[in-house]
Each structure stands twice: as C-alpha cells, then as structure tokens.
Write a protein that holds these residues in place. Structure first.
Motif, PDB file in Angstrom:
ATOM      1  N   VAL A 205      19.547   9.543   5.061  1.00 44.35           N
ATOM      2  CA  VAL A 205      18.467   9.103   4.176  1.00 44.35           C
ATOM      3  C   VAL A 205      17.565  10.287   3.900  1.00 44.35           C
ATOM      4  N   GLU A 209      12.631  10.101   0.011  1.00 46.93           N
ATOM      5  CA  GLU A 209      12.851   8.769  -0.545  1.00 46.93           C
ATOM      6  C   GLU A 209      13.088   7.799   0.610  1.00 46.93           C
ATOM      7  N   VAL A 211      13.387   4.670   3.234  1.00 45.99           N
ATOM      8  CA  VAL A 211      13.900   3.298   3.152  1.00 45.99           C
ATOM      9  C   VAL A 211      13.367   2.525   4.353  1.00 45.99           C
ATOM     10  N   GLU A 212      12.838   1.319   4.103  1.00 44.04           N
ATOM     11  CA  GLU A 212      12.248   0.493   5.160  1.00 44.04           C
ATOM     12  C   GLU A 212      13.355  -0.309   5.851  1.00 44.04           C
ATOM     13  N   TRP A 225      17.494  -3.447   1.918  1.00 39.86           N
ATOM     14  CA  TRP A 225      16.307  -2.810   2.467  1.00 39.86           C
ATOM     15  C   TRP A 225      15.468  -2.241   1.344  1.00 39.86           C
ATOM     16  N   CYS A 226      14.158  -2.327   1.511  1.00 36.77           N
ATOM     17  CA  CYS A 226      13.226  -1.864   0.483  1.00 36.77           C
ATOM     18  C   CYS A 226      13.112  -0.346   0.529  1.00 36.77           C
ATOM     19  N   GLY A 227      13.200   0.300  -0.619  1.00 33.54           N
ATOM     20  CA  GLY A 227      13.062   1.753  -0.723  1.00 33.54           C
ATOM     21  C   GLY A 227      11.822   2.132  -1.510  1.00 33.54           C
ATOM     22  N   SER A 232      17.588   2.624  -3.134  1.00 28.67           N
ATOM     23  CA  SER A 232      17.560   2.087  -1.783  1.00 28.67           C
ATOM     24  C   SER A 232      18.978   1.692  -1.399  1.00 28.67           C
ATOM     25  N   THR A 244      24.252   1.666  -2.779  1.00 28.63           N
ATOM     26  CA  THR A 244      22.891   1.938  -3.235  1.00 28.63           C
ATOM     27  C   THR A 244      22.495   0.952  -4.325  1.00 28.63           C
TER      28      THR A 244
END
Length: 398
Positions: A205, A209, A211-212, A225-227, A232, A244
């Motif tokens: 990652v 940028e 990613v959660e 997952w939220c980016g 993301s 992605t």
C-alpha cells in the motif's frame, strides 16, 4: 354439544400437529425469530427442531426481503474498548430488543464489525470472537500460529458472511510486519474447515494513498476498505482475489475532509464525507456504480435543515468541531432506497431521499448521550468518532 365437539376436534388437531414433525417444522419456519427463541422451552422436540442448523438456515432464508436481510436495530459504539454492554441501541422496528452480551465472559470487548446477523468482536488481548447475539452463541477464533506475528505493526480482521448464499463464514486477517513496512499479508479463516490459509496474498500500500484496513465492509461477496487516495482495495472472498476500486470523488467542498464513512445497504456501497469548516454541518453522500468504475454523487446534506425541523437539536456550537458523531446508511423492508442516518446531540435523525426530508428516528433519552460531550450540560458536540453496527435477528449457527 356442538361446543364440546369443536373443543375435541381442536385438541385432536393440535395433537396431530404436535406429533407430525414435518408439519410442525413448516409452521415454526414461519414464526418470528424471537418467538422461536422462547418456544425452545416448549418441549424437547421443539428445541430439537429449532436448534437444528438446517432449520436455522431455512428460517433465515425464508425471512429475507427482495434478496436481502433487513436490520432490526443499530448498535452505536465509540471507537474504543468498553465493556460489552456499553453501547446505545436504536430500534428500527417497534419490537426491537437486543440481548446484551453478559453471556460473554470477557471484561473488555470491542465490536469490530456486523455482518448479516453475526458480530466480529475483539478482546484487549487480541483474541477474536464471532457471536450471534440473538441466540447468545459465540465462538473464539484463535489467530494462526505464525512467528511473524511477534513483529507486527498492524493487524486488521474482517468478517464475511451471507447466510442467503452459504451457512459458512470467513475471517480475513491482514497484517503488516515491522520488518517490512507497507507490505501486507492476507490470511483467510474458514468456519467450514476451522482452519487458516496463511499468506494467500501479499500486497503493498502506497503511504501517500492510505487505506483504512481496520474497518472492512462486506457487500456482494466482497470485503471493501475505505481509501483516501485515488484507489482503494476490495477482496473477493469466493475467488480469493484482491482488486482495486476507484476512490476519486466527482464533487467535494472547498474545505479539508474531516472524515469518511464507508457503508453498504442492500448490495450498494455508500460513502459519506464530512468536512472541516467553522460550522461543520454539511456532508456529501456518494453511491458506488454497480461496475465499481466510479463514485456517483447522490446529495449534499445539511444538518442545519434538520435543526429547522427539530429545533431541540443544538449543533454547531464549537468552531471547527464536528457537528455530529457518525453517519451510516440503512435500507428499509418496504423501500429499496437507502436512508442516511446521523446521530447528533443525543438524537438519531435520518434523511429520506425519496421525500427529501429529515425525520426523527430515535431519541436516546436522558443521561450520557451519543453526540454529546461528557464534560458538562452546556456541551453538545462529541469529538470521538462513533460507529453504527447493524443488528439482524436470525438463528445463524456458528
């Protein structure tokens, strides 16, 4: 004479049903979940039928609406470790009542995710529980034995479960080692085999940028997952493939982002974006295209309009402070259109996109409120982010 004959006929019919397991099963399948929990005490036969995994699966699948399960309540919980019983309940149906987690013998438990009737929880010693609060059943999941786990900088787990497709659930574990920052491994647990597949995917990652990865959202057989960059990630559980998805947004306010809330409702992904401004009462709602090609701007909501509808709401009291504590999207049994739910100043309000209006969903009542500071009676904003976990009543087995 007629009355006696009718009574004899009714007793005879009831006795025939009671001794006909197939007919009794068909009748029980059509009863509400809560009634079935109580009816386990009627007899050994009833308990045997209701506890049977095939019956539980059939009952869940019979009570879906348009191919999706409908939540009966929301569990609101702060982003911190608290005892299991410390969350606020927002009923979405008049009869909603969520069993508290006193049956789990762990002092500190955090809800990580809700997924179609099952909850994924974590204790402070990094042990994980999958539980069904409706049936009060839970199972402890042990992390895979891996020497690398002694050198972790990040460790995130997600739950994938869709009883309309399969009675089995899977747990996705993503971890990063201190030795190799920004390089992640993905492990997969299957309830069917009771075992882990280790490092089935390795990926990187970009630090620019982020990613959660600690808040996965299950939708359409995938964990998302939220980016915070242009892209993301999501994991296709069935095909064991990491892909992605676009995160570039077509519309944004001329202000820094404050928070992103990724969620789903009835097979659609939604993203709510809040902003940092002197009076932070606006948020944008986006909907993901079916082919995952782009986010589509749905509407900009203003909590100021909710204050006009409900003058008792006291928001925007602190400059650059959040005007509300959290956002989620929920569907309803009757309509396919989702509703945006926002909790602020101890009240739960929802925006109906069909009617274009704010509605009062629930008032948490007196005492410490979600959306209010704990400092004093004049404070109304909460600086901690709160999460909403949808509660589904069903008999899913573990």
């Amino acid at each position: 004479m007629m009355k006696i004959s009718m009574m004899f006929y009714s007793a005879s019919a009831a006795e025939k049903i009671a001794h006909n397991q197939d007919l009794l099963t068909l009748i029980l399948l059509r009863l509400p979940t809560k009634s079935l929990i109580k009816f386990k005490c009627v007899s050994k036969l009833w308990r045997l039928i209701i506890s049977d995994p095939d019956f539980c699966l059939s009952h869940t699948r019979l009570h879906h609406r348009h191919g999706f399960l409908s939540p009966t309540a929301l569990l609101l919980k702060g982003d911190r470790f608290t005892p299991p019983s410390e969350f606020s309940i927002v009923p979405l149906k008049h009869y909603s009542k969520v069993p508290f987690f006193h049956y789990i013998n762990y002092s500190d438990v955090k809800i990580l995710q809700s997924c179609n009737g099952l909850l994924l929880c974590e204790s402070y010693r990094r042990s994980y529980l999958v539980c069904n609060p409706t049936t009060k059943a839970f199972r402890k999941i042990y992390c895979p034995s891996n020497s690398c786990y002694n050198f972790l900088s990040r460790f995130c787990v997600s739950l994938a479960f869709d009883p309309l497709r399969s009675p089995d659930y899977k747990i996705i574990c993503i971890w990063e080692s201190y030795r190799e920052p920004c390089k992640f491994n993905l492990d997969l647990y299957s309830s069917k085999t009771g075992s882990w597949d280790l490092s089935i995917i390795t990926f990187e990652v970009d630090e620019d940028e982020p990613v959660e990865l600690n808040h996965g959202v299950f939708c359409n057989g995938r964990i998302h997952w939220c980016g915070y960059g242009n892209e993301s990630l999501f994991f296709d559980v069935e095909n064991k493939r990491l892909e992605t998805m676009a995160m570039a947004l077509p519309v944004q306010m001329d202000a820094p982002e404050e928070c992103r809330y990724l969620g789903e409702s009835r097979g659609v992904l939604y993203l709510a974006v809040t902003y940092c401004m002197p009076v932070c009462l606006e948020l944008d709602i986006f909907e993901m295209a079916r082919d995952y090609s782009q986010w589509i701007w749905k509407k900009r909501l203003n909590l100021g309009d909710a204050v006009k509808a409900f003058p008792e709401l006291e928001l925007g009291c602190v400059e650059y402070g959040p005007g509300f504590s959290g956002v989620c999207m929920i569907g309803s049994e009757e309509e396919e259109e989702a509703r945006a739910v926002v909790w602020a100043d101890g009240k739960i309000v929802s925006f109906d996109f069909r009617e274009g209006a704010w509605k009062m969903l629930y008032d948490l009542g007196p005492g410490i409120k979600i959306g209010s500071l704990y400092l004093g009676e004049d404070d109304h904003l909460h600086y901690e982010r709160f999460h909403a976990y949808q509660y589904f009543e069903n008999l899913s087995c573990l």
